[in-house]
Scaffold this active site. Structure first.
Site, PDB file in Angstrom:
ATOM      1  N   GLU A  98       0.988  -1.228  -0.014  1.00  0.00           N
ATOM      2  CA  GLU A  98       0.013   0.121   0.178  1.00  0.00           C
ATOM      3  C   GLU A  98       0.994   1.323  -0.065  1.00  0.00           C
ATOM      4  O   GLU A  98       0.302   2.271  -0.560  1.00  0.00           O
ATOM      5  CB  GLU A  98      -0.772  -0.002   1.165  1.00  0.00           C
ATOM      6  CG  GLU A  98      -1.899  -1.020   1.113  1.00  0.00           C
ATOM      7  CD  GLU A  98      -2.878  -0.917  -0.043  1.00  0.00           C
ATOM      8  OE1 GLU A  98      -3.047   0.183  -0.567  1.00  0.00           O
ATOM      9  OE2 GLU A  98      -3.583  -1.857  -0.483  1.00  0.00           O
ATOM     10  N   TYR A 182      -5.987   6.432   4.635  1.00  0.00           N
ATOM     11  CA  TYR A 182      -6.201   5.200   3.650  1.00  0.00           C
ATOM     12  C   TYR A 182      -5.450   4.037   3.919  1.00  0.00           C
ATOM     13  O   TYR A 182      -5.842   2.779   3.721  1.00  0.00           O
ATOM     14  CB  TYR A 182      -5.832   5.811   2.308  1.00  0.00           C
ATOM     15  CG  TYR A 182      -5.617   4.737   1.241  1.00  0.00           C
ATOM     16  CD1 TYR A 182      -6.531   4.068   0.785  1.00  0.00           C
ATOM     17  CD2 TYR A 182      -4.395   4.275   1.234  1.00  0.00           C
ATOM     18  CE1 TYR A 182      -6.271   3.069  -0.184  1.00  0.00           C
ATOM     19  CE2 TYR A 182      -4.257   3.071   0.227  1.00  0.00           C
ATOM     20  CZ  TYR A 182      -5.088   2.652  -0.255  1.00  0.00           C
ATOM     21  OH  TYR A 182      -5.235   1.561  -1.150  1.00  0.00           O
ATOM     22  N   ASP A 200      -9.102   6.201  -1.951  1.00  0.00           N
ATOM     23  CA  ASP A 200      -8.067   6.815  -2.824  1.00  0.00           C
ATOM     24  C   ASP A 200      -8.519   7.240  -4.085  1.00  0.00           C
ATOM     25  O   ASP A 200      -9.796   7.239  -4.205  1.00  0.00           O
ATOM     26  CB  ASP A 200      -7.104   5.333  -3.066  1.00  0.00           C
ATOM     27  CG  ASP A 200      -7.311   4.288  -3.968  1.00  0.00           C
ATOM     28  OD1 ASP A 200      -8.721   4.518  -4.426  1.00  0.00           O
ATOM     29  OD2 ASP A 200      -6.532   3.845  -4.574  1.00  0.00           O
TER      30      ASP A 200
END
Ligand code: SF4
Length: 486
Positions: A98, A182, A200
């Site tokens: 990520e 996020y 996102d």
């Protein structure tokens, strides 16, 4: 078509009723963090922008997950997360992916991810690495502070949390430096199965289209609504897959410029598509957008729906701030190394700020409008400070200009080269510096901008050598011609 129309009409009727009463419930299962936004803006969003029907939410989840099960891309972090029984190792595998995927394309990330996980398969291994090693592996991926912060957080997990990664999005965000909302949501949903949404760039695009949100999608008000929506939509039994599916849809189907609406698994739920097909947002005549005056989620009245754009009317963003222009002089300083191959002087940047801790050719910022002559003098003085020996401004060879755009800086490097005779002792008291071969240069923690600078110097060297060979040949021809003459 008739179902689409009916849905649109239902949406509008609900929207009108709610806007009048001002007391309707928020989006289904609204997320906790949206609470602060709701306090600031008591009026709920008009129904055109909501998922107000639980049956529709269920259907959308089912369609999206079924599509994801059929179409998902095979990606190394997905394979690792699926196969890893240990929750902390699984969280680490997801976390690294990520962080790398922020601001970087999947295709670029894959190789970096594989090398990273091979070198540091656990949080403990990463925590034990040096920042120099982290920067070396990250070189070329951009946004270098990401790698540094990832390592800092890994060290915190190992040293202060006994190697246990926090299990909820809230704790991840609270306890780990560099982990934002996020990343926390992604780790918690994918690794630990927490039913929490993620927002996102891909999710913003999909949700704005699904619900015709045309207000500035980077504004805090819209972002707050999108988080509420993501938290409401996320599938309760497969939250990680659902979040990945929504992002995958944005990356592969609901793309920015040419969305493939005909292949979209959730097209039945898409109000932007409905609007495109109908030419109007609803069936109610003479009503613009969602029907609520000054709706905070509709496109601004100054930039109404443009039928030539279709669904790509959404999302909209405020114009990006132009990156500021800067000029930096840099010099590829060379010496002849072993076997005559060139070696380059590299110096290390400060440990904070842009490109922190990375290696570069000796460089210095140039004041705007500085004349060429003064520029050379400044570079010569700067080099003298590094090498401890006099450097003549006229001995610098101009290579050219190299442009590199960082997120907020349009940087022009004015590149010089200089080849030194003999050895140069570097002053250990000044900032770290070292001589490197070309191979070592490429293995070092250097930015893409510096790689471009070296390329420019190599191009110059090739041109110089072909020019020299050309001159030799010319001289040879002339001599030959002279020798053959009577
Ligand atoms: Fe995006 Fe088109 Fe699907 Fe709507 S129908 S979500 S615009 S791809």
């Amino acid at each position: 078509m008739s179902r689409l129309r009916a849905a649109a009409a239902r949406g509008l009727r609900r929207g009108s009723r709610r806007s009048r009463s001002g007391s309707a419930a928020p989006a289904v299962g609204g997320g906790g963090r949206g609470a602060s936004f709701r306090r600031e803006a008591p009026a709920p969003p008009p129904a055109l922008h909501l998922f107000g029907d639980p049956a529709e939410v269920e259907a959308l989840r089912g369609r999206l997950l079924a599509w994801y099960d059929r179409k998902r891309r095979d990606l190394p972090w997905r394979a690792l997360a699926a196969a890893e029984p240990d929750a902390d190792r699984r969280a680490y595998a997801v976390w690294v992916s990520e962080v790398m995927l922020q601001q970087t394309q999947v295709a670029t990330v894959i190789d970096y991810y594989n090398r990273w996980m091979q070198k540091w398969p656990t949080l403990q291994a990463l925590a034990a690495a040096s920042l120099e090693e982290v920067n070396e592996l990250w070189a070329g991926l951009g946004y270098y502070s990401r790698g540094k912060r990832l390592q800092e957080a890994a060290r915190k997990v190992v040293s202060q949390l006994a190697g246990r990664v926090p299990r909820t999005a809230e704790d991840l965000q609270k306890q780990l430096p560099g982990v934002g909302r996020y990343t926390a949501g992604a780790i918690a949903s994918i690794s630990f199965g927490q039913a929490t949404g993620v927002v996102d760039g891909n999710v913003i695009r999909v949700l704005c289209r699904l619900r015709c949100i045309g207000a500035d999608s980077s504004s805090p008000a819209v972002i707050g609504r999108l988080w509420d929506m993501a938290n409401a939509l996320v599938d309760r039994s497969r939250p990680g897959d659902f979040n990945q599916a929504l992002m995958e849809l944005g990356a592969t189907v609901c793309t920015p410029k040419a969305p493939l609406c005909g292949e979209c698994p959730v097209r039945q739920h898409c109000r932007a598509r409905c609007r495109k097909l109908l030419g109007k947002p609803t069936l109610v005549p003479d009503v613009e957008d969602c029907g609520v005056r000054d709706c905070p989620l509709c496109p601004p009245t100054t930039e109404p729906w443009d039928s030539s754009l279709g669904v790509t009317n959404f999302p909209r963003k405020a114009a990006k701030k132009q990156p500021r222009a800067e000029r930096t002089a840099t010099c590829v300083l060379e010496r002849r190394g072993r076997l005559g191959a060139p070696e380059y002087l590299m110096v290390q940047r400060p440990s904070t700020g842009l490109l922190a801790g990375l290696w570069e050719f000796p460089s210095l910022p140039l004041a705007p409008g500085l004349q060429e002559e003064k520029q050379r003098e400044a570079v010569a003085d700067h080099l003298q400070a590094w090498t401890g020996q006099p450097v003549g401004a006229q001995s610098l060879c101009f290579v050219g200009e190299v442009v590199h755009v960082f997120s907020h800086i349009h940087q022009t490097y004015v590149v010089y080269s200089l080849t030194l005779d003999g050895d140069v002792a570097l002053d250990p008291a000044s900032s770290p510096s070292r001589w490197v071969t070309e191979e070592e240069f490429h293995a070092s923690a250097v930015s893409t901008a510096m790689k471009k600078v070296l390329k420019a110097r190599e191009r110059q060297r090739r041109e110089q050598s072909s020019h020299a060979q050309g001159s030799k040949r010319k001289r040879g021809t002339k001599l030959g011609a002279a020798g053959s003459s009577p």
